[in-house]
Motif scaffolding. Structure first.
Motif, PDB file in Angstrom:
ATOM      1  N   GLN A 258       0.835  -1.214   0.000  1.00 34.53           N
ATOM      2  CA  GLN A 258       0.000   0.000   0.000  1.00 34.53           C
ATOM      3  C   GLN A 258       0.862   1.254   0.000  1.00 34.53           C
ATOM      4  OE1 GLN A 258      -2.054  -1.322   3.544  1.00 34.53           O
ATOM      5  NE2 GLN A 258      -4.026  -1.172   2.509  1.00 34.53           N
ATOM      6  N   MET A 259       1.955   1.178   0.776  1.00 36.95           N
ATOM      7  CA  MET A 259       2.842   2.329   0.904  1.00 36.95           C
ATOM      8  C   MET A 259       3.468   2.676  -0.454  1.00 36.95           C
ATOM      9  SD  MET A 259       3.804   4.371   3.330  1.00 36.95           S
ATOM     10  CE  MET A 259       4.718   5.854   2.962  1.00 36.95           C
ATOM     11  N   ASN A 260       3.732   1.635  -1.258  1.00 29.97           N
ATOM     12  CA  ASN A 260       4.342   1.867  -2.567  1.00 29.97           C
ATOM     13  C   ASN A 260       3.485   2.746  -3.463  1.00 29.97           C
ATOM     14  OD1 ASN A 260       6.714   0.574  -2.230  1.00 29.97           O
ATOM     15  ND2 ASN A 260       5.998  -1.410  -2.984  1.00 29.97           N
ATOM     16  N   ARG A 261       2.171   2.757  -3.216  1.00 30.52           N
ATOM     17  CA  ARG A 261       1.309   3.610  -4.030  1.00 30.52           C
ATOM     18  C   ARG A 261       1.571   5.085  -3.764  1.00 30.52           C
ATOM     19  NH1 ARG A 261      -3.444   0.493  -3.144  1.00 30.52           N
ATOM     20  NH2 ARG A 261      -4.461   2.250  -2.150  1.00 30.52           N
ATOM     21  N   TYR A 262       2.029   5.383  -2.544  1.00 27.60           N
ATOM     22  CA  TYR A 262       2.271   6.787  -2.194  1.00 27.60           C
ATOM     23  C   TYR A 262       3.714   7.180  -2.460  1.00 27.60           C
ATOM     24  CZ  TYR A 262      -2.249   6.505  -0.004  1.00 27.60           C
ATOM     25  OH  TYR A 262      -3.589   6.358   0.190  1.00 27.60           O
ATOM     26  N   ARG A 263       4.595   6.213  -2.187  1.00 32.81           N
ATOM     27  CA  ARG A 263       6.011   6.498  -2.339  1.00 32.81           C
ATOM     28  C   ARG A 263       6.335   6.701  -3.807  1.00 32.81           C
ATOM     29  NH1 ARG A 263       8.378   2.752   1.697  1.00 32.81           N
ATOM     30  NH2 ARG A 263       7.935   1.192   0.131  1.00 32.81           N
ATOM     31  N   GLY A 264       7.030   7.772  -4.133  1.00 36.41           N
ATOM     32  CA  GLY A 264       7.361   8.027  -5.528  1.00 36.41           C
ATOM     33  C   GLY A 264       6.277   8.799  -6.231  1.00 36.41           C
ATOM     34  N   LYS A 265       5.023   8.701  -5.727  1.00 34.74           N
ATOM     35  CA  LYS A 265       3.950   9.473  -6.356  1.00 34.74           C
ATOM     36  C   LYS A 265       3.608  10.718  -5.523  1.00 34.74           C
ATOM     37  CE  LYS A 265      -0.289   8.950  -8.885  1.00 34.74           C
ATOM     38  NZ  LYS A 265      -0.745  10.252  -8.513  1.00 34.74           N
ATOM     39  N   ASP A 266       3.079  10.492  -4.325  1.00 34.83           N
ATOM     40  CA  ASP A 266       2.745  11.645  -3.484  1.00 34.83           C
ATOM     41  C   ASP A 266       3.941  12.107  -2.661  1.00 34.83           C
ATOM     42  OD1 ASP A 266      -0.214  11.923  -3.929  1.00 34.83           O
ATOM     43  OD2 ASP A 266      -0.074   9.803  -3.402  1.00 34.83           O
ATOM     44  N   LEU A 267       4.763  11.128  -2.296  1.00 35.56           N
ATOM     45  CA  LEU A 267       5.941  11.426  -1.482  1.00 35.56           C
ATOM     46  C   LEU A 267       7.182  11.064  -2.279  1.00 35.56           C
ATOM     47  CD1 LEU A 267       4.852   9.496   1.722  1.00 35.56           C
ATOM     48  CD2 LEU A 267       4.812  11.961   1.455  1.00 35.56           C
ATOM     49  N   ALA A 268       8.145  11.967  -2.322  1.00 31.75           N
ATOM     50  CA  ALA A 268       9.392  11.617  -2.992  1.00 31.75           C
ATOM     51  C   ALA A 268      10.540  12.091  -2.131  1.00 31.75           C
ATOM     52  CB  ALA A 268       9.466  12.264  -4.365  1.00 31.75           C
ATOM     53  N   MET A 269      11.671  11.451  -2.284  1.00 39.79           N
ATOM     54  CA  MET A 269      12.792  11.777  -1.416  1.00 39.79           C
ATOM     55  C   MET A 269      14.092  11.888  -2.200  1.00 39.79           C
ATOM     56  SD  MET A 269      13.681  10.113   2.207  1.00 39.79           S
ATOM     57  CE  MET A 269      15.117  10.584   3.141  1.00 39.79           C
ATOM     58  N   ILE A 270      14.924  12.842  -1.787  1.00 42.18           N
ATOM     59  CA  ILE A 270      16.246  13.021  -2.385  1.00 42.18           C
ATOM     60  C   ILE A 270      17.282  12.892  -1.283  1.00 42.18           C
ATOM     61  CG2 ILE A 270      17.772  14.708  -3.481  1.00 42.18           C
ATOM     62  CD1 ILE A 270      15.260  15.798  -4.876  1.00 42.18           C
ATOM     63  N   PHE A 271      18.278  12.075  -1.551  1.00 43.73           N
ATOM     64  CA  PHE A 271      19.272  11.786  -0.515  1.00 43.73           C
ATOM     65  C   PHE A 271      20.532  12.619  -0.721  1.00 43.73           C
ATOM     66  CE2 PHE A 271      16.592   8.092  -0.845  1.00 43.73           C
ATOM     67  CZ  PHE A 271      16.372   7.751   0.479  1.00 43.73           C
ATOM     68  N   GLN A 272      21.397  12.514   0.291  1.00 44.71           N
ATOM     69  CA  GLN A 272      22.635  13.302   0.278  1.00 44.71           C
ATOM     70  C   GLN A 272      23.566  12.896  -0.857  1.00 44.71           C
ATOM     71  OE1 GLN A 272      24.667  13.387   4.004  1.00 44.71           O
ATOM     72  NE2 GLN A 272      26.621  13.911   3.104  1.00 44.71           N
ATOM     73  N   GLU A 273      23.742  11.619  -1.021  1.00 48.47           N
ATOM     74  CA  GLU A 273      24.780  11.150  -1.946  1.00 48.47           C
ATOM     75  C   GLU A 273      24.131  10.587  -3.195  1.00 48.47           C
ATOM     76  OE1 GLU A 273      27.435  10.742  -3.945  1.00 48.47           O
ATOM     77  OE2 GLU A 273      28.271  11.578  -2.111  1.00 48.47           O
ATOM     78  N   PRO A 274      24.093  11.365  -4.274  1.00 47.99           N
ATOM     79  CA  PRO A 274      23.356  10.899  -5.449  1.00 47.99           C
ATOM     80  C   PRO A 274      23.954   9.649  -6.079  1.00 47.99           C
ATOM     81  CG  PRO A 274      24.521  12.939  -5.940  1.00 47.99           C
ATOM     82  CD  PRO A 274      24.662  12.691  -4.470  1.00 47.99           C
ATOM     83  N   MET A 275      25.268   9.454  -5.895  1.00 49.12           N
ATOM     84  CA  MET A 275      25.891   8.301  -6.535  1.00 49.12           C
ATOM     85  C   MET A 275      25.366   7.004  -5.944  1.00 49.12           C
ATOM     86  SD  MET A 275      27.878   7.835  -9.017  1.00 49.12           S
ATOM     87  CE  MET A 275      28.109   6.224  -9.772  1.00 49.12           C
ATOM     88  N   THR A 276      25.100   6.977  -4.656  1.00 50.28           N
ATOM     89  CA  THR A 276      24.650   5.723  -4.068  1.00 50.28           C
ATOM     90  C   THR A 276      23.145   5.526  -4.217  1.00 50.28           C
ATOM     91  OG1 THR A 276      24.527   6.827  -1.942  1.00 50.28           O
ATOM     92  CG2 THR A 276      26.491   5.531  -2.376  1.00 50.28           C
ATOM     93  N   SER A 277      22.393   6.605  -4.499  1.00 52.93           N
ATOM     94  CA  SER A 277      20.959   6.387  -4.644  1.00 52.93           C
ATOM     95  C   SER A 277      20.526   6.222  -6.103  1.00 52.93           C
ATOM     96  CB  SER A 277      20.154   7.481  -3.939  1.00 52.93           C
ATOM     97  OG  SER A 277      20.840   8.692  -3.918  1.00 52.93           O
TER      98      SER A 277
END
Lengths: 336, 273, 321
Positions: free
Chosen positions: C84-103
């Motif tokens: 269920q969470m996957n429906r929100y993650r990436g769509k309503d909620l998105a996240m950017i991390f400190q180290e772009p190379m590892t994400s």
């Protein structure tokens, strides 16, 4: 003339790298190119610049931990490149290094005692008892409890570890300490403690610091003079205040205005730099900054500007320097 | 070390190895016979006076097994120590100095590794002549490359660590950095490999003796006993079983111990638990 | 503007050590309004990253939400299954991390990673997806986007990688963008570019942001309202101007004074004594008491609650209750 402790002349360091498939092309990273620099006795010289500008390489070449490709470093009148290995090891007593990362720069298998006394052990100063005594004195000097002497580095916080690193650097009573980003890995509240400690120690022992950092506010706070580097070149050097309020090189000005300031409603960046830092493997011809400089002209692409003294203390390397009068913030507008 | 005792498999291995060592060390106290003494009729079965029976000329098998343990463990230990010593020095030197020296040493080690270890040991023994000291040398030589490679590998990772640079910036010489800083930080993989190489050394020694190139009679060795026993497999199976089990269990326990050492010493493995 | 997008109430996160529950994050309560940027500042180990991971439902075992609720408008996120969470993650909620190379995934091109983000949540044809991906690359200021679309992460510089991360995060026009130290790994001039980009993107889209940083200069530039965290708790929350002008909590005050600036030249810096506490060590009273210049006996007895001072600021300190 102030008393020069460390002098670098035409200091150049190129690292060979292999490029392309099967490493056929041999290229060189231009880490340092023709650096001319004097560090005066009892001063704190700050060195700033972005990644790839060569500031860490400079620190290591100045300490002769890396052999320069060309140029010389003289320390207290002694030419380091002319020394034998044995003489150089002896010379290291006078010049010490404090590292950025207090986690990786301390051998995890040694106790605090043996870490701090390591330089004494290496140079066989005094008896083992005297070394232990000196180590515990040094602990106190840097604000750590003597009772921690037999602990291991992993039992300490980042700030405490950095204190251990500083105590170790002090052990042989050096003349020069090179601080390579000593507070970058620390929290704000701890950072202030370490900066104060470094300043106190400088007063107390009459030390000379080469202080490398990317946090410009820290460098401004601690330094007497500041040198600005870009892609292996020294672009501007002068008193800290001059660099921050009356810099003449567009890069210095852009670097300072890009720094996020702790103030309400920060004015929008007056001199935003476009593009990326070019690769030090193929640095641009002419002035290395011309690819990102808003004021670059034809001459900048062809001809490399030399570091020219403006007055006794302030030098910069630019064909078309910013005007001297106005404040840093408004100067680009004048130019435009 | 305490953790090792808590893990049932490594606790078993440690206990067994300790038992074997004690038996070997205390051999003269444990049995009334000498290993070369003909004590009864040949090829007797198990009895109270001859726990594992007697061999083809009537010597007590139990006695010979524990004395052979002395030989096997001693050859295993010494050859592993030889391999460790030379391997570590070669690895340190080639990893630390790099360049042409590294290339030279690495090619030499590659050459050694290209031979199957038992064949190489056989060749060395054939040249040097069969006796216990040459066995140690030959088996040690075979295991040098693996220690050298492990050491070289960790030197290469350690060399770029800041605390190594820190020592250098304080004026430490090469020897101090290699033996005082890099080596202590590379001990865990070496310790693991020590246990694994010990196992293979015992195995190679058994193999050499089986082929008659190891320890010479009448000194007993597990390998030569196996060789003798194979002719009497149907008449006296216990003879083969006991000699085989001694080699098998010792090697197994050393290998298992190496595995659990690796699990305990590798911090990455710990995190996953 | 005053409507809440995210409501976090009494959020407590931790793990179990045998039978003993250990809380790293304690009673964290805040809300993010629509179109607002909430800054979360604090030092290492203060719980700011854990707060963002809890909101994203990305807490790694053994960490779990022990108490409290996280509501995205009408939806309670804490009880949701991973699916269920996957429906929100990436769509309503998105996240950017400190180290772009590892994400970023090193074996896929950045174009295909943006397209994947689009294809999961939006019913688009393949050509539409590709067109949209190139638009996104253009939006985040990557030059010649058609060409860069086929580049692998290692072919890009740090700044460009972070732009690509932003493009992936923005793919489905999230309502809340969480940024965890997005510029810490970047150089100053590149950081300035990325902050500028984020500010303009926010203006265009009207999304809300949760901006986590330890750099107070960055916070001043980005945040509308700020939460100051210490030792797994919120110690103060206020609009940026009020917090800047008049920090109330002794920790915030200390932090403010510890920053070198033009005014502190030739002076000793103020420094907060002691070190950041270990989150695993439970102390009964205020977590800051050991380093606080105003600490009294009562401070050690009980945790001071977060008390509202006026309509939009609260502080958790005995001095104000």
């Amino acid at each position: 003339m102030p008393d020069v402790l460390l002098r670098a002349e035409n200091l150049t360091k190129h690292f060979p790298v292999k490029e392309g498939r099967f490493g056929k092309q041999r290229s060189r990273v231009h880490a340092l190119d023709g650096i001319e620099l004097s560090v005066y006795r009892n001063e704190i010289l700050g060195i700033v610049g972005e990644s790839g500008c060569g500031k860490s390489t400079l620190a290591r070449v100045l300490l002769n931990l890396i052999e320069p490709t060309a140029g010389t470093v003289s320390f207290d009148g002694v030419n380091l490149q002319g020394l034998t290995r044995r003489q150089m090891r002896e010379q290291r007593r006078e010049m010490q290094l404090v590292f950025q990362d207090p986690f990786s720069s301390l051998d995890p298998r040694k106790t605090v005692r043996s870490l701090i006394a390591e330089p004494l052990d290496i140079h066989r100063v005094g008896t083992p008892q005297e070394r232990t005594k000196r180590a515990s004195e040094l602990m106190e000097t840097v604000g750590l409890s003597r009772s921690y002497l037999n602990r291991y580095p992993h039992e300490f916080s980042g700030g405490q570890r950095q204190r251990i690193g500083i105590a170790r650097a002090l052990a042989l009573r050096p003349k020069l300490i090179v601080c390579d980003e000593p507070v970058s890995a620390l929290d704000v509240s701890v950072q202030a403690q370490i900066i104060n400690l470094l300043q106190d120690l400088q007063q107390q022992f009459g030390l000379t610091y080469l202080f490398i950092a990317h946090g410009l506010d820290v460098v401004r706070h601690i330094s007497d003079r500041i040198a600005v580097m870009y892609l292996g070149k020294l672009v501007e050097i002068g008193p800290a205040d001059t660099i921050f309020t009356a810099s003449r090189h567009p890069y210095t000005c852009a670097l300072i205005s890009a720094m996020p300031k702790f103030e309400l409603n920060p004015s929008s960046n007056p001199l935003p730099l476009k593009g990326e830092i070019p690769s030090p493997i193929h640095p641009p011809a002419g002035c290395r900054f011309h690819t990102r400089c808003p004021f670059a002209q034809e001459r900048c692409r062809r001809e490399e500007p030399a570091l020219t003294p403006q007055d006794e203390h302030h030098s910069f390397a630019c064909h078309f320097p910013l005007p001297a009068e106005a404040e840093t913030g408004v100067r680009p507008a004048v130019h435009a | 070390m305490k953790k090792l005792w808590k893990d049932p498999s490594s606790a078993f291995c440690l206990s067994f190895l300790l038992l074997i060592t004690l038996l070997a060390l205390l051999a003269p106290l444990l049995t009334p016979y000498r290993y070369d003494q003909i004590a009864a009729d040949p090829l007797l079965g198990a009895s109270w006076s001859h726990l594992f029976g007697t061999d083809e000329i009537g010597r007590d098998i139990f006695t010979r097994i524990v004395y052979a343990g002395q030989v096997s463990l001693l050859v295993g230990l010494c050859s592993t120590l030889i391999a460790l010593l030379f391997g570590v020095v070669l690895g340190l030197v080639s990893g630390y100095y790099g360049g042409a020296l590294d290339a030279l040493i690495s090619r030499f080690l590659d050459g050694l590794l290209a031979f199957p270890s038992i064949i190489l040991a056989l060749a060395v023994m054939a040249v040097l002549g069969p006796n216990i000291y040459n066995a140690m040398l030959a088996i040690g030589l075979v295991s040098v490359p693996i220690f050298a490679r492990i050491t070289r590998g960790s030197v290469l990772t350690m060399k770029s660590r800041e605390f190594v640079e820190a020592s250098r910036s304080m004026g430490a010489g090469d020897g101090r950095i290699m033996f005082g800083v890099i080596l202590p930080n590379s001990l865990s993989p070496l310790l693991v490999q020590f246990s694994l190489t010990f196992a293979s050394a015992v195995l190679i020694e058994a193999g050499l003796s089986f082929l008659g190139l190891g320890v010479q009679p009448p000194t007993p060795s597990w390998g030569s006993m196996l060789n003798a026993a194979k002719s009497y497999l149907t008449i006296s199976p216990l003879y083969s079983i006991v000699a085989g089990a001694a080699v098998f269990l010792t090697v197994l326990c050393l290998n298992l111990l190496g595995d659990s050492l690796r699990d305990h010493l590798d911090p990455r493995m710990n995190k996953r638990r | 503007m005053n409507e809440s997008l995210l409501d976090v109430n009494s959020l407590t996160v931790g793990y179990r050590d045998g039978s003993r529950p250990i809380s790293i994050l304690n009673q964290v309560t805040f809300r993010i309004r629509k179109g607002e940027t909430l800054g979360i500042v604090g030092e290492s180990g203060c719980g700011k990253s854990m707060t963002s991971l809890a909101v994203m439902g990305l807490l790694a075992s053994p960490l779990q939400v022990q108490e409290g609720s996280i509501r995205l408008e009408e939806t309670e996120l804490t009880g949701l299954s991973a699916k269920q969470m996957n429906r929100y993650r990436g769509k309503d909620l998105a996240m950017i991390f400190q180290e772009p190379m590892t994400s970023l995934n090193p074996v896929f091109t950045i174009g295909s990673q943006i397209e994947e983000a689009l294809a999961i949540h939006l019913p688009l044809s393949r050509s539409e997806v590709r067109k949209r991906a190139i638009e996104l690359l253009q939006l985040v200021g990557i030059p010649s986007p058609e060409k860069r679309h086929g580049d692998y992460p290692h072919q890009l510089s740090g700044g460009m990688r972070q732009r690509a991360m932003i493009a992936i995060a923005l793919a489905c026009e999230p309502r809340l963008l969480i940024l965890d130290e997005p510029t810490t790994a970047l150089d100053v001039t590149i950081q300035a570019q990325i902050l500028e980009l984020l500010a303009s993107l926010k203006e265009k889209s009207g999304m809300s942001m949760m901006f986590i940083t330890h750099d107070l200069g960055v916070m001043m530039k980005m945040a509308d309202r700020v939460i100051v965290m210490y030792g797994g708790r919120i110690v103060e929350t206020a609009p940026i101007a009020k917090l800047y002008e008049e920090p109330l909590h002794p920790y915030t005050q200390g932090l403010w004074k510890a920053i070198p600036s033009a005014d502190t030249l030739n002076q000793r810096l103020y420094s907060i004594p002691g070190t950041v506490p270990d989150p695993r060590e439970e102390t009964p009273g205020c977590r800051f008491a050991g380093r606080c210049p105003h600490a009294r006996q009562e401070c050690l007895a009980a945790v001071p609650p977060l008390v509202p001072m006026d309509e939009d600021r609260s502080v958790a300190c005995i001095l104000y209750s």
